[in-house]
Design a protein around this motif. Sequence first.
Motif, mmCIF file in Angstrom:
data_model
loop_
_atom_site.group_PDB
_atom_site.id
_atom_site.type_symbol
_atom_site.label_atom_id
_atom_site.label_comp_id
_atom_site.label_asym_id
_atom_site.label_seq_id
_atom_site.Cartn_x
_atom_site.Cartn_y
_atom_site.Cartn_z
ATOM 1 N N ASP A 178 0.751 -1.090 0.136
ATOM 2 C CA ASP A 178 0.070 -0.258 -0.027
ATOM 3 C C ASP A 178 0.677 1.204 -0.088
ATOM 4 O OD1 ASP A 178 -1.790 2.204 0.341
ATOM 5 O OD2 ASP A 178 -2.999 0.866 1.633
ATOM 6 N N PRO A 179 0.858 1.679 -1.170
ATOM 7 C CA PRO A 179 1.784 3.237 -1.160
ATOM 8 C C PRO A 179 1.543 4.216 -0.287
ATOM 9 C CG PRO A 179 0.983 2.342 -3.254
ATOM 10 C CD PRO A 179 0.476 1.580 -2.345
ATOM 11 N N ARG A 180 0.196 4.205 0.240
ATOM 12 C CA ARG A 180 -0.169 5.135 1.248
ATOM 13 C C ARG A 180 0.472 5.145 2.419
ATOM 14 N NH1 ARG A 180 -6.514 4.109 1.598
ATOM 15 N NH2 ARG A 180 -5.544 1.756 1.841
ATOM 16 N N ASN A 181 0.919 3.988 2.771
ATOM 17 C CA ASN A 181 1.698 3.900 4.065
ATOM 18 C C ASN A 181 3.163 4.464 4.021
ATOM 19 O OD1 ASN A 181 -0.283 2.566 5.571
ATOM 20 N ND2 ASN A 181 0.731 0.686 5.476
ATOM 21 N N ASP A 182 3.540 5.156 2.863
ATOM 22 C CA ASP A 182 4.776 5.954 2.577
ATOM 23 C C ASP A 182 4.482 7.453 2.414
ATOM 24 O OD1 ASP A 182 7.508 6.233 2.787
ATOM 25 O OD2 ASP A 182 7.471 6.179 0.683
ATOM 26 N N GLU A 183 3.144 7.832 2.834
ATOM 27 C CA GLU A 183 2.791 9.103 2.828
ATOM 28 C C GLU A 183 3.414 10.044 3.561
ATOM 29 O OE1 GLU A 183 -1.776 10.465 2.424
ATOM 30 O OE2 GLU A 183 -1.250 10.326 4.421
ATOM 31 N N ASN A 184 3.483 9.801 4.912
ATOM 32 C CA ASN A 184 4.374 10.449 5.915
ATOM 33 C C ASN A 184 5.238 9.507 6.529
ATOM 34 O OD1 ASN A 184 2.912 9.734 8.544
ATOM 35 N ND2 ASN A 184 1.391 10.519 7.336
ATOM 36 N N LEU A 185 6.052 10.203 7.252
ATOM 37 C CA LEU A 185 7.316 9.384 7.949
ATOM 38 C C LEU A 185 6.775 8.578 9.199
ATOM 39 C CD1 LEU A 185 10.073 8.318 8.174
ATOM 40 C CD2 LEU A 185 10.773 10.720 9.326
ATOM 41 N N ALA A 186 5.896 9.284 9.977
ATOM 42 C CA ALA A 186 5.158 8.707 10.846
ATOM 43 C C ALA A 186 4.402 7.407 10.756
ATOM 44 C CB ALA A 186 4.122 9.502 11.676
ATOM 45 N N VAL A 187 3.599 7.355 9.721
ATOM 46 C CA VAL A 187 2.892 6.043 9.016
ATOM 47 C C VAL A 187 3.967 5.229 8.400
ATOM 48 C CG1 VAL A 187 1.980 6.562 6.996
ATOM 49 C CG2 VAL A 187 0.675 5.177 8.324
ATOM 50 N N ALA A 188 5.007 5.646 7.775
ATOM 51 C CA ALA A 188 5.902 4.869 7.098
ATOM 52 C C ALA A 188 6.673 3.968 8.160
ATOM 53 C CB ALA A 188 6.862 5.470 6.260
#
Length: 515
Positions: A178-188
Motif C-alpha cells: 500500500d503506497p499510502r503507508n509511505d505518505e508521511n514518515l510517521a505512518v511509514a
Amino acid sequence: MERHGSESYFVIGEGLLGESLGGRVALAADARDAVPPFRFSRMGPRGDQRQLTDASLTKVANAMAVGGGGDSQIPSGFTYLGQFADHDLTFDKTNVMLGQNVSPADLLQGRSPSLDLDSLYGAGPADPGSAKFYEADGLHLRMGKTDAADGIPAKDGFDLPRGAGSTTAAKRTAIIPDPRNDENLAVAQTHLAFILFHNRDVDTLPAGGSPAQRFAEARKLVTKHYQWMLRTDFLPRICLKRVIDDVFANGREAFEVSATPVDVPTMPIEFSVAAYRLGHSLVRSAYNWNRVFDNHAGSLDLLFAFAGLNGDFLGGLRLPSTWIADFRRLYNFAEAGRADLTVPEAKFNRAMHIDTRLSIPLKTLPGFPATEDNLAFRNLTRAKMVTLATGQQMASFLRSKGVTLTSLTSAQIRDGNGGAQLDGLTQPQRTAFLRKTPLWFYVLREAEFNQGRLKGVGARIVAETFHRAMQGSQVSIVRDSAWRPTLGPDNRTFRMVDLLLFAFDGRKNLLAPLG
C-alpha cells in the motif's frame, strides 16, 4: 502531491458517487454485479435535502482549522497507528493480486474492508505480484537501509525497502503493498514496525513445516495479535470503552446485523467519510521526533517531506539516519513496566484532543487549489458529495435500531466545549447548521463533551465498523472468540507497546537508535 483517500465511492445499491463528477454516476448493471471497485455501503439514511451551502461549509471549515485544542492523554503514535489501520481497512488487494488463478470470491474479498494486514502482506509471497515485498526465503518481509547523515552512519532495517526501477522517483518509492503507508514518515515507520513484528514472529516460530506453512502460521499469529491490540488498546483510547465492550460482547445493532459472519463485509460511508476522520483532529503541527529533531523540530511538513509517496527526502533517495523514529517519544512504555524506555514528559508527544479543531498546517494542504486546500472543507464537501446523513439523522437512526444514546442539544452543537466557534455564520446559516449538522462535525462535537473520546453516534459507528471488519476478515478474533494472545505479558494483554517490544526485542538501541 498524490491526493490521499478515495475521491469516489462505489456504494452498493447506488453506484458510483464521484467527487470530481459532482454526484452519482450510474453504472451498468453488469459492472455493478461483476467485480465492483472497493465496496462501500450506507449504514443509515441518505441526507437528501439536508446538505448545507458551500458558503456555510467554508465558514465552518475556517472555524475548525485554527489550531488544535490542546494535548490529550493519547500518545501520538496512535494517530498514525489509526492511519495505518485505516489503510488496512480500505486496501484494495486486487491491485497486487496478479496470480493466474484468482477466483471471483478472492476478488470480492480483496475489494472489501478487512483487518487482515493485507496492506502489509499483499497477496502473499506465492503471488507473483506480491513476491517483491518478501525476501528470497518467502518468509520474511523486506526492509530497507537509511542513508548516512550528519555523522550518523547508514543503518540496515530502519527504512522501508526502496530502489526498484531506474528513475529517481522509482528509487524513492517504497516497495510495500500500500503506497499510502509511505505518505508521511510517521505512518511509514509504523509500517516498518509491523514488518519487524512479522519477521521476529517468523524467527521465533517452532522449527518444522514447509516455508508456506510457516508463513501462514506467522501471518495468522501476527494478524490476531494486531486485531486484539486494536480492540483492547487502540479503540478504547478513541471511543467510550463501554460502547466498544458492548458491541464486541453483544454484537451490532445497526450495521450488517443479519450478515453471516463469513460473508464479505462492506465499508459504511458514515465511517469512512465522517466518524473515522476523527484522526485529523489528533494531528499535531510539530513533534519532538528524536534526539536530532527535538523541541518540535519534527514539523508536519517535514514528516511528509521525508517519505516517498509525496516527499523527496529533500533531494535524497532514502530516509536519512537522522530521521529514524524514536518510538519512546510516540508510545508510553511505562504502561508495560519499562521505565527505562521512557522520556521526560517535555520530550513526549501527545496527540491533540479529539474535538472540532484541527492543527493549523491542515488549513493549507499542498497540491490543492486555494479554494480546496483546507482539510476540514474537503471533509465537509466530500460528505455533501455522497449526500451523507446529518448527525441528527444518524442519532435518530441508531435509536430506532435499539441503540441507547443521547443526542446533542442545539446549544451543545452551537457552543461546543473548547472547540470551534461558529460566530462567523450568519443567523440563517447557524439555524440551518444546528438542524442539519454535518456528521463529521457532530461526531467531533460529541467527543468534546466526553473528554476527547467518541461517544454516542461516533462511538457506535466506529465500534460496529471495526467489529464487522474483524468478523468478516479471513483471520478473525471475533469468530475465534476463544483465542488469546501469547506474545504479551499475559493471555489477556497485548497492547501497541507490547507489539513494539516484541518487534524490537525490547532493546533501547532499536526502539531509539539515535539515543
